[in-house]
Motif scaffolding. Sequence first.
Motif, PDB file in Angstrom:
ATOM      1  N   VAL A 110     -11.130  20.675 -17.826  1.00  0.00           N
ATOM      2  CA  VAL A 110      -9.727  20.282 -17.655  1.00  0.00           C
ATOM      3  C   VAL A 110      -8.940  21.421 -17.017  1.00  0.00           C
ATOM      4  O   VAL A 110      -8.128  21.202 -16.106  1.00  0.00           O
ATOM      5  CB  VAL A 110      -9.101  19.826 -18.988  1.00  0.00           C
ATOM      6  N   SER A 111      -9.187  22.639 -17.448  1.00  0.00           N
ATOM      7  CA  SER A 111      -8.506  23.794 -16.873  1.00  0.00           C
ATOM      8  C   SER A 111      -8.766  23.888 -15.372  1.00  0.00           C
ATOM      9  O   SER A 111      -7.843  24.118 -14.574  1.00  0.00           O
ATOM     10  CB  SER A 111      -8.974  25.070 -17.580  1.00  0.00           C
ATOM     11  N   ARG A 112      -9.994  23.709 -14.962  1.00  0.00           N
ATOM     12  CA  ARG A 112     -10.345  23.805 -13.542  1.00  0.00           C
ATOM     13  C   ARG A 112      -9.793  22.627 -12.744  1.00  0.00           C
ATOM     14  O   ARG A 112      -9.375  22.783 -11.600  1.00  0.00           O
ATOM     15  CB  ARG A 112     -11.857  23.924 -13.378  1.00  0.00           C
ATOM     16  N   PHE A 113      -9.807  21.438 -13.341  1.00  0.00           N
ATOM     17  CA  PHE A 113      -9.229  20.279 -12.654  1.00  0.00           C
ATOM     18  C   PHE A 113      -7.733  20.481 -12.424  1.00  0.00           C
ATOM     19  O   PHE A 113      -7.214  20.153 -11.353  1.00  0.00           O
ATOM     20  CB  PHE A 113      -9.496  18.988 -13.432  1.00  0.00           C
ATOM     21  N   LYS A 114      -7.044  21.029 -13.416  1.00  0.00           N
ATOM     22  CA  LYS A 114      -5.609  21.282 -13.250  1.00  0.00           C
ATOM     23  C   LYS A 114      -5.357  22.320 -12.162  1.00  0.00           C
ATOM     24  O   LYS A 114      -4.432  22.177 -11.354  1.00  0.00           O
ATOM     25  CB  LYS A 114      -4.992  21.729 -14.576  1.00  0.00           C
ATOM     26  N   ASP A 115      -6.173  23.351 -12.118  1.00  0.00           N
ATOM     27  CA  ASP A 115      -6.044  24.380 -11.085  1.00  0.00           C
ATOM     28  C   ASP A 115      -6.298  23.771  -9.709  1.00  0.00           C
ATOM     29  O   ASP A 115      -5.523  23.989  -8.759  1.00  0.00           O
ATOM     30  CB  ASP A 115      -7.020  25.521 -11.380  1.00  0.00           C
ATOM     31  N   HIS A 116      -7.360  23.002  -9.598  1.00  0.00           N
ATOM     32  CA  HIS A 116      -7.691  22.345  -8.328  1.00  0.00           C
ATOM     33  C   HIS A 116      -6.559  21.403  -7.911  1.00  0.00           C
ATOM     34  O   HIS A 116      -6.145  21.384  -6.748  1.00  0.00           O
ATOM     35  CB  HIS A 116      -9.017  21.600  -8.486  1.00  0.00           C
ATOM     36  N   GLY A 117      -6.035  20.650  -8.856  1.00  0.00           N
ATOM     37  CA  GLY A 117      -4.931  19.732  -8.564  1.00  0.00           C
ATOM     38  C   GLY A 117      -3.694  20.461  -8.058  1.00  0.00           C
ATOM     39  O   GLY A 117      -3.035  20.014  -7.113  1.00  0.00           O
ATOM     40  N   ALA A 118      -3.376  21.592  -8.673  1.00  0.00           N
ATOM     41  CA  ALA A 118      -2.212  22.377  -8.239  1.00  0.00           C
ATOM     42  C   ALA A 118      -2.402  22.869  -6.800  1.00  0.00           C
ATOM     43  O   ALA A 118      -1.462  22.835  -5.993  1.00  0.00           O
ATOM     44  CB  ALA A 118      -1.987  23.554  -9.184  1.00  0.00           C
ATOM     45  N   LYS A 119      -3.610  23.284  -6.469  1.00  0.00           N
ATOM     46  CA  LYS A 119      -3.876  23.777  -5.115  1.00  0.00           C
ATOM     47  C   LYS A 119      -3.872  22.636  -4.101  1.00  0.00           C
ATOM     48  O   LYS A 119      -3.472  22.821  -2.948  1.00  0.00           O
ATOM     49  CB  LYS A 119      -5.173  24.560  -5.097  1.00  0.00           C
ATOM     50  N   LEU A 120      -4.285  21.453  -4.541  1.00  0.00           N
ATOM     51  CA  LEU A 120      -4.203  20.290  -3.660  1.00  0.00           C
ATOM     52  C   LEU A 120      -2.745  19.941  -3.373  1.00  0.00           C
ATOM     53  O   LEU A 120      -2.395  19.602  -2.240  1.00  0.00           O
ATOM     54  CB  LEU A 120      -4.928  19.090  -4.282  1.00  0.00           C
ATOM     55  N   ARG A 121      -1.887  20.044  -4.377  1.00  0.00           N
ATOM     56  CA  ARG A 121      -0.461  19.771  -4.151  1.00  0.00           C
ATOM     57  C   ARG A 121       0.151  20.805  -3.198  1.00  0.00           C
ATOM     58  O   ARG A 121       0.991  20.463  -2.360  1.00  0.00           O
ATOM     59  CB  ARG A 121       0.282  19.695  -5.480  1.00  0.00           C
ATOM     60  N   GLN A 122      -0.287  22.044  -3.297  1.00  0.00           N
ATOM     61  CA  GLN A 122       0.166  23.050  -2.328  1.00  0.00           C
ATOM     62  C   GLN A 122      -0.321  22.684  -0.924  1.00  0.00           C
ATOM     63  O   GLN A 122       0.409  22.841   0.061  1.00  0.00           O
ATOM     64  CB  GLN A 122      -0.351  24.433  -2.713  1.00  0.00           C
ATOM     65  N   ALA A 123      -1.543  22.174  -0.832  1.00  0.00           N
ATOM     66  CA  ALA A 123      -2.097  21.771   0.463  1.00  0.00           C
ATOM     67  C   ALA A 123      -1.315  20.582   1.032  1.00  0.00           C
ATOM     68  O   ALA A 123      -1.112  20.504   2.256  1.00  0.00           O
ATOM     69  CB  ALA A 123      -3.579  21.421   0.319  1.00  0.00           C
ATOM     70  N   ILE A 124      -0.871  19.680   0.167  1.00  0.00           N
ATOM     71  CA  ILE A 124      -0.038  18.555   0.615  1.00  0.00           C
ATOM     72  C   ILE A 124       1.219  19.097   1.290  1.00  0.00           C
ATOM     73  O   ILE A 124       1.592  18.666   2.389  1.00  0.00           O
ATOM     74  CB  ILE A 124       0.338  17.642  -0.573  1.00  0.00           C
ATOM     75  N   GLU A 125       1.862  20.049   0.649  1.00  0.00           N
ATOM     76  CA  GLU A 125       3.074  20.649   1.203  1.00  0.00           C
ATOM     77  C   GLU A 125       2.793  21.361   2.523  1.00  0.00           C
ATOM     78  O   GLU A 125       3.558  21.236   3.485  1.00  0.00           O
ATOM     79  CB  GLU A 125       3.683  21.635   0.206  1.00  0.00           C
ATOM     80  N   GLN A 126       1.696  22.105   2.575  1.00  0.00           N
ATOM     81  CA  GLN A 126       1.358  22.840   3.796  1.00  0.00           C
ATOM     82  C   GLN A 126       1.069  21.877   4.953  1.00  0.00           C
ATOM     83  O   GLN A 126       1.495  22.124   6.082  1.00  0.00           O
ATOM     84  CB  GLN A 126       0.165  23.768   3.549  1.00  0.00           C
ATOM     85  N   ALA A 127       0.357  20.803   4.671  1.00  0.00           N
ATOM     86  CA  ALA A 127       0.059  19.817   5.720  1.00  0.00           C
ATOM     87  C   ALA A 127       1.346  19.138   6.185  1.00  0.00           C
ATOM     88  O   ALA A 127       1.538  18.904   7.385  1.00  0.00           O
ATOM     89  CB  ALA A 127      -0.953  18.797   5.216  1.00  0.00           C
ATOM     90  N   SER A 128       2.235  18.860   5.254  1.00  0.00           N
ATOM     91  CA  SER A 128       3.521  18.250   5.600  1.00  0.00           C
ATOM     92  C   SER A 128       4.334  19.182   6.493  1.00  0.00           C
ATOM     93  O   SER A 128       4.875  18.765   7.532  1.00  0.00           O
ATOM     94  CB  SER A 128       4.300  17.916   4.327  1.00  0.00           C
ATOM     95  N   GLU A 129       4.412  20.444   6.100  1.00  0.00           N
ATOM     96  CA  GLU A 129       5.169  21.433   6.888  1.00  0.00           C
ATOM     97  C   GLU A 129       4.578  21.609   8.286  1.00  0.00           C
ATOM     98  O   GLU A 129       5.296  21.870   9.241  1.00  0.00           O
ATOM     99  CB  GLU A 129       5.206  22.772   6.156  1.00  0.00           C
TER     100      GLU A 129
END
Length: 160
Positions: A110-129
């Motif tokens: 669960v800890s790793r999934f949450k970390d991965h999810g947070a980085k995916l959300r950052q990637a969403i923002e970066q792709a949007s920008e």
Amino acid sequence: MPESFVSGLDNQTQSQMIDLLNARLADSTDLTLAVKQAHWNIRGRGYIGVHELLDEVADRLREQSDLMAERTAIMGGHARGTLQAAHGNTTLSPYPVELTDIQAHIAELVSRFKDHGAKLRQAIEQASEAGDADTEDLFTEVSREVDKDAWFIGANAPND
């Protein structure tokens, strides 16, 4: 950069997105192997349900990795999906290989999934920008699945 099949994106944006996709691919590959590590080694109450769930989760992670790798190739890049590439580029914490307790595995995953999810959300923002709506959408799709799998796995933890 080899020929790309993406129209409307300049080479700099494509290069940025290739790097971003490969970064998340490394984490996804690492997380897939962590899930399989737990799948092979868990012991305890609820074993069979978690064991089977982890196989399904690993399959979904491989599908997500495939989406990221194919998008990289479409953009004219090279997917870096080997174990060696993941080892050198993952941002996730090393998974403990000596665990057997089912609850310890659940907490680690669960800890790793949450970390991965947070980085995916950052990637969403970066792709949007960067103006790449398709890569943004891909990361959004993957993020939703990662969050759901974190919840599925975490639902096996005892209530406090």
